[in-house]
Each structure stands twice: as structure tokens, then as C-alpha cells.
Design a protein around this motif. Structure first.
Motif, PDB file in Angstrom:
ATOM      1  N   GLY A  26     -25.283  -8.010  40.809  1.00 45.43           N
ATOM      2  CA  GLY A  26     -25.097  -9.374  41.303  1.00 45.43           C
ATOM      3  C   GLY A  26     -23.638  -9.764  41.382  1.00 45.43           C
ATOM      4  N   ILE A  27     -22.867  -9.366  40.366  1.00 46.76           N
ATOM      5  CA  ILE A  27     -21.436  -9.696  40.355  1.00 46.76           C
ATOM      6  C   ILE A  27     -20.715  -8.971  41.491  1.00 46.76           C
ATOM      7  CG2 ILE A  27     -19.287  -9.466  39.045  1.00 46.76           C
ATOM      8  CD1 ILE A  27     -20.971  -9.831  36.497  1.00 46.76           C
ATOM      9  N   VAL A  28     -21.041  -7.686  41.665  1.00 48.13           N
ATOM     10  CA  VAL A  28     -20.383  -6.898  42.714  1.00 48.13           C
ATOM     11  C   VAL A  28     -20.686  -7.482  44.093  1.00 48.13           C
ATOM     12  CG1 VAL A  28     -20.366  -4.657  43.884  1.00 48.13           C
ATOM     13  CG2 VAL A  28     -20.272  -4.758  41.398  1.00 48.13           C
ATOM     14  N   LEU A  29     -21.939  -7.802  44.347  1.00 43.22           N
ATOM     15  CA  LEU A  29     -22.315  -8.343  45.649  1.00 43.22           C
ATOM     16  C   LEU A  29     -21.747  -9.746  45.848  1.00 43.22           C
ATOM     17  CD1 LEU A  29     -26.048  -7.199  45.970  1.00 43.22           C
ATOM     18  CD2 LEU A  29     -24.037  -6.210  47.076  1.00 43.22           C
ATOM     19  N   ALA A  81     -11.469   0.265  52.474  1.00 42.18           N
ATOM     20  CA  ALA A  81     -12.340  -0.141  51.367  1.00 42.18           C
ATOM     21  C   ALA A  81     -13.698   0.540  51.476  1.00 42.18           C
ATOM     22  CB  ALA A  81     -12.499  -1.658  51.350  1.00 42.18           C
ATOM     23  N   ASN A  82     -14.263   0.572  52.685  1.00 40.75           N
ATOM     24  CA  ASN A  82     -15.560   1.231  52.873  1.00 40.75           C
ATOM     25  C   ASN A  82     -15.503   2.703  52.499  1.00 40.75           C
ATOM     26  OD1 ASN A  82     -16.544  -1.196  53.838  1.00 40.75           O
ATOM     27  ND2 ASN A  82     -16.450  -0.621  55.987  1.00 40.75           N
ATOM     28  N   LEU A  93     -15.557  -3.315  41.627  1.00 38.39           N
ATOM     29  CA  LEU A  93     -15.178  -4.728  41.722  1.00 38.39           C
ATOM     30  C   LEU A  93     -13.871  -4.897  42.488  1.00 38.39           C
ATOM     31  CD1 LEU A  93     -16.123  -5.877  38.116  1.00 38.39           C
ATOM     32  CD2 LEU A  93     -17.227  -6.588  40.237  1.00 38.39           C
ATOM     33  N   ILE A  94     -12.908  -3.994  42.245  1.00 36.35           N
ATOM     34  CA  ILE A  94     -11.626  -4.066  42.955  1.00 36.35           C
ATOM     35  C   ILE A  94     -11.844  -3.874  44.463  1.00 36.35           C
ATOM     36  CG2 ILE A  94      -9.404  -2.901  43.318  1.00 36.35           C
ATOM     37  CD1 ILE A  94      -9.385  -2.297  40.297  1.00 36.35           C
ATOM     38  N   ILE A  95     -12.649  -2.874  44.814  1.00 36.63           N
ATOM     39  CA  ILE A  95     -12.903  -2.596  46.237  1.00 36.63           C
ATOM     40  C   ILE A  95     -13.667  -3.760  46.879  1.00 36.63           C
ATOM     41  CG2 ILE A  95     -14.120  -1.069  47.845  1.00 36.63           C
ATOM     42  CD1 ILE A  95     -13.587   1.216  45.837  1.00 36.63           C
ATOM     43  N   ARG A  96     -14.637  -4.309  46.151  1.00 38.07           N
ATOM     44  CA  ARG A  96     -15.420  -5.428  46.709  1.00 38.07           C
ATOM     45  C   ARG A  96     -14.528  -6.653  46.912  1.00 38.07           C
ATOM     46  NH1 ARG A  96     -19.512  -5.821  50.054  1.00 38.07           N
ATOM     47  NH2 ARG A  96     -21.022  -7.429  49.556  1.00 38.07           N
ATOM     48  N   ALA A  97     -13.598  -6.890  45.982  1.00 37.15           N
ATOM     49  CA  ALA A  97     -12.655  -8.004  46.139  1.00 37.15           C
ATOM     50  C   ALA A  97     -11.764  -7.772  47.351  1.00 37.15           C
ATOM     51  CB  ALA A  97     -11.812  -8.170  44.878  1.00 37.15           C
TER      52      ALA A  97
END
Length: 420
Positions: A59-62, A100-101, A114-118
């Protein structure tokens, strides 16, 4: 606006190219909505993250994507106004998306995820505001609604296509490829998402130019909450943002309660996917039509009518008893949402001060993203008080949005003169 631009089926070629680019990018990013939870649960991500459970970390990552994007959009929009460079920001965002992808294939810790998702959230902020500002600036009041509708239709098509193939791609792995060798299903999805972003970069780089009359704007940021017009309480663009927020809250009510929906309607995952896709499909089909009609008949009437129609439709979704009830309701929901979103973006473009489109249109894009997040939370929490409860709240908010638009938004941008 450059009137000498080429046209495809009567639409500025830059709008078509931007739409196709956003479609390719949306396909790649919507892949991740399905793939990332599976990737986290697969055991390929090592270590712990403050002792959180997999579901909470997922949930946090998304959710981090939407949070970072929402915070950054007004800033990136204002910076693109200040520099007068829309295409540059679109390309920077798409290139960041591409890397990032790809980097997901190398990320095996929660911290890196988390870094990549940000970073993806920042990429979205760079791309979304600059793209919408570019669409608005290559348009006029005579065709802005139609252009917004066409652009958003492409984006929604991409968003709808991505999840359809991502699960099958992961399950079908590993793959033996000529140069890369053995590639897992997860890495195949990450690579395809990166390739989709690369295609978007190439399209924008070679086929899109900034409008000739887009110049750097060094004035202060013009985002008002209070109306500058006597007799009105709220700024019209801010009001359109609130209407978009309420519309997108209703948009997001279904996904978090899939298990409850399936149990209530005695159905499986396939029927739920049809119900979920019915909204997106109808919204994609109807937006160009409604957008073009708003160029001829006015924006406000469609926004108000769409919000009013959402009230009984969302309410009905809370009381359905058969799968075909939900499919029908969701299809009508998509039609009504299309009547709100494309004309609202067009009207915000009409009202935006010259050189401030990036910052001012970010009000609506941020509102849409926040609405989706709030709607998911609202539905997931309020379902405990009865199946119909989230839908009753969503219908009430749509009615409130209609009242705000009727009372606070003018029919034409020329009726409002915004001051710095």
C-alpha cells in the motif's frame, strides 16, 4: 496558438502525438499496478521495512506515487510556466519514467522500491502538468474541449490496456530471449514498461514542438482559493478542482472493495474486471464527443449535468444485486464522469491566465489524483458500516460539486479577470 500546425482527422497533430505518447506511457505504468504487488509478494524483495507487513508495504509503495506527484505538480507546473518550456518538462518526465521502470528489475529491497516509486511520482508531476498546459496552449476556446477529450481518451485507453496483459505476462515467465537470455515474468513486465516510456520519448522528441507564443512567465504563482470577482466566494479554477475531486472520489470507490462486491453479486474476478473496465471504456469513448460538444454549447452545462447524473448512478451502485446492474451503472458512471472531466479541464484552460496554464491546470490534476486516493481510503474504511455507505457518501459529494459549479463558476472564461 500556432494555426499552421498539421491536422489529423481535424485535430492538431501535436494533440494526437501527445495522446499516443501518454497512451504508451500509461500502458507501461498501469502494468505496475498489477505487477508490483505480485513482485513484493513473490519473495524476490529482501529484508524488512520497519517490521511492516507485505500488504502494508504494498500500500505504501503504490500510494507513494500519488502522494509525491500531487505535492510536486503545482511546483513543476509553475516551473514550466516560468521557463516557458513545456516539451522539455514532458521529455524529462518520460525519460525519468523510462529509467525508473527499468530499475525495478534491479531493485530487491523495500527501500529501493520506495525510492524508485517516488521518482516515478516526480516523473508524473513533470509530465502531467506540462502536457496538459501544452494541449491547452495549442488549442483555442473553439476547440479546447475536443482536444482535451481526445488527449484524455488516449490516456485512458492506455490505462485500461496495461492491466489486461500484465498478469498474463508475469504468469507466462520466465522467457528465453535471444540477447538477454532467461528473463523472469516480472523483469519482462518492467522492461516492457521501460520500452513504452522510450516510445513516448521518441514520439514527443520528434513530433511535438512548443507553441510559438509560449514565453517565459516570471510573475508570481496565480492559484487563488478565494474569488477575485464580487458576489462569488471561490475562485472558479479552484471550484473546478473541487468538482474534479468529488468526481474522482466516486471514480475510485469500487476497486478497494472487490471482495465485498464479488460476494454480494455472487461473481468472480472476471465479472469484476468487466465492471471495473466499463467505466474506463465508456469514459474513453465519450470524452472526445463531450469535449467537442462543449466547444459548441459551453463547458458549464456539461459539467453540471455530469455531476447531477453521478448522484443517482453512484447511489444505485450501492444497492445493486446483479452483475449486469453493476456493469450498466459503471458504464453510465463513465459517461457522466466524461461529461465532467474533459469540459472541466477545457474551462480551466479558458480561465487560466496566459503563461500560467501549467500551475493553474495543476489544480485539477492534483485534485483528480487526491480524489482517487481519498476514494480508495473512503471505500475501504466505510464499507464496514454497510455496502451502500461509501456510495451514499460519493453521491452526496457529487451533488455538492454540482451546487458549487452552478454557483461559483462562470459560463465563459471572458467573464472573469484574474488578478495577480
Amino acid at each position: 496558438m500556432n494555426n499552421n500546425s498539421n491536422k489529423i482527422f481535424g485535430t492538431d497533430a501535436r494533440i494526437i502525438v501527445l495522446g499516443i505518447a501518454r497512451m504508451a506511457d500509461a500502458i507501461g505504468n498501469s502494468f505496475l499496478i498489477v505487477v508490483l504487488p505480485l513482485y513484493i509478494a513473490s519473495g524476490q524483495v529482501e529484508g524488512e521495512f520497519f517490521g511492516f507487513s507485505n500488504s502494508l508495504i504494498t500500500g505504501i509503495v503504490l500510494g507513494l506515487f500519488g502522494l509525491v506527484s500531487s505535492v510536486c505538480q503545482p511546483l513543476t507546473g509553475r516551473l514550466s510556466d516560468k521557463l516557458g518550456k513545456r516539451k522539455l518538462f514532458v521529455l524529462l518526465g518520460l525519460v525519468l519514467f523510462m529509467f525508473a521502470n527499468f530499475l525495478y528489475s534491479l531493485a530487491h529491497t523495500y527501500t529501493w522500491l520506495l525510492i524508485i516509486r517516488a521518482a516515478q511520482g516526480l516523473a508524473a508531476a513533470l509530465t502531467i502538468t506540462a502536457t496538459l498546459a501544452l494541449v491547452s496552449e495549442v488549442s483555442s476556446e473553439k476547440n479546447r474541449g475536443g482536444n482535451m477529450g481526445v488527449f484524455n481518451a488516449f490516456r485512458l485507453i492506455g490505462f485500461g490496456i496495461g492491466p489486461l496483459g500484465s498478469g498474463a505476462l508475469v504468469e507466462g515467465g520466465p522467457y528465453n530471449l535471444p540477447v538477454l537470455g532467461t528473463v523472469t515474468g516480472f523483469n519482462a513486465a518492467f522492461f516492457l514498461a521501460a520500452i513504452a516510456a522510450l516510445i513516448s520519448v521518441i514520439l514527443v522528441a520528434f513530433f511535438v514542438k512548443d507553441p510559438e507564443d509560449t514565453k517565459p512567465n516570471n510573475e508570481g504563482m496565480v492559484i487563488h482559493f478565494k474569488s477575485q470577482v464580487p458576489g462569488k466566494l471561490l475562485d472558479p479554477i479552484f471550484t473546478l478542482g473541487l468538482a474534479t475531486l468529488f468526481m474522482s472520489i466516486g471514480f475510485a470507490l469500487l476497486a478497494p472493495i472487490e471482495l465485498e462486491v464479488n460476494e454480494r453479486l455472487s461473481q468472480g474476478a472476471f465479472m469484476f474486471s468487466l465492471e471495473f473496465s466499463a467505466l474506463i471504456g465508456c469514459m474513453a469513448i465519450i470524452q472526445p464527443i463531450v469535449g467537442k460538444a462543449s466547444d459548441k454549447f459551453g463547458r458549464k452545462i456539461f459539467i453540471v449535468f455530469g455531476l447531477i447524473c453521478l448522484v443517482p448512478i453512484i447511489l444505485f451502485e450501492g444497492f445493486v444485486t446483479q452483475p449486469w446492474h453493476m456493469i450498466t451503472a459503471r458504464a453510465l458512471h463513465g459517461v457522466s464522469a466524461a461529461m465532467v472531466f474533459a469540459p472541466a479541464l477545457a474551462l480551466a484552460g479558458d480561465l487560466a491566465k496566459k503563461g500560467q496554464a501549467g500551475a493553474q491546470l495543476s489544480v485539477l490534476t492534483v485534485a483528480f489524483g487526491l480524489g482517487v486516493s481519498i476514494g480508495a481510503f473512503l471505500s475501504g474504511y466505510m464499507i464496514r458500516f454497510g455496502f451502500s455507505t461509501p456510495f451514499i457518501i460519493g453521491a452526496t459529494l457529487a451533488a455538492f460539486g454540482a451546487i458549487l459549479v452552478v454557483t461559483q463558476v462562470p459560463k465563459k472564461g471572458i467573464e472573469v479577470e484574474v488578478e495577480v
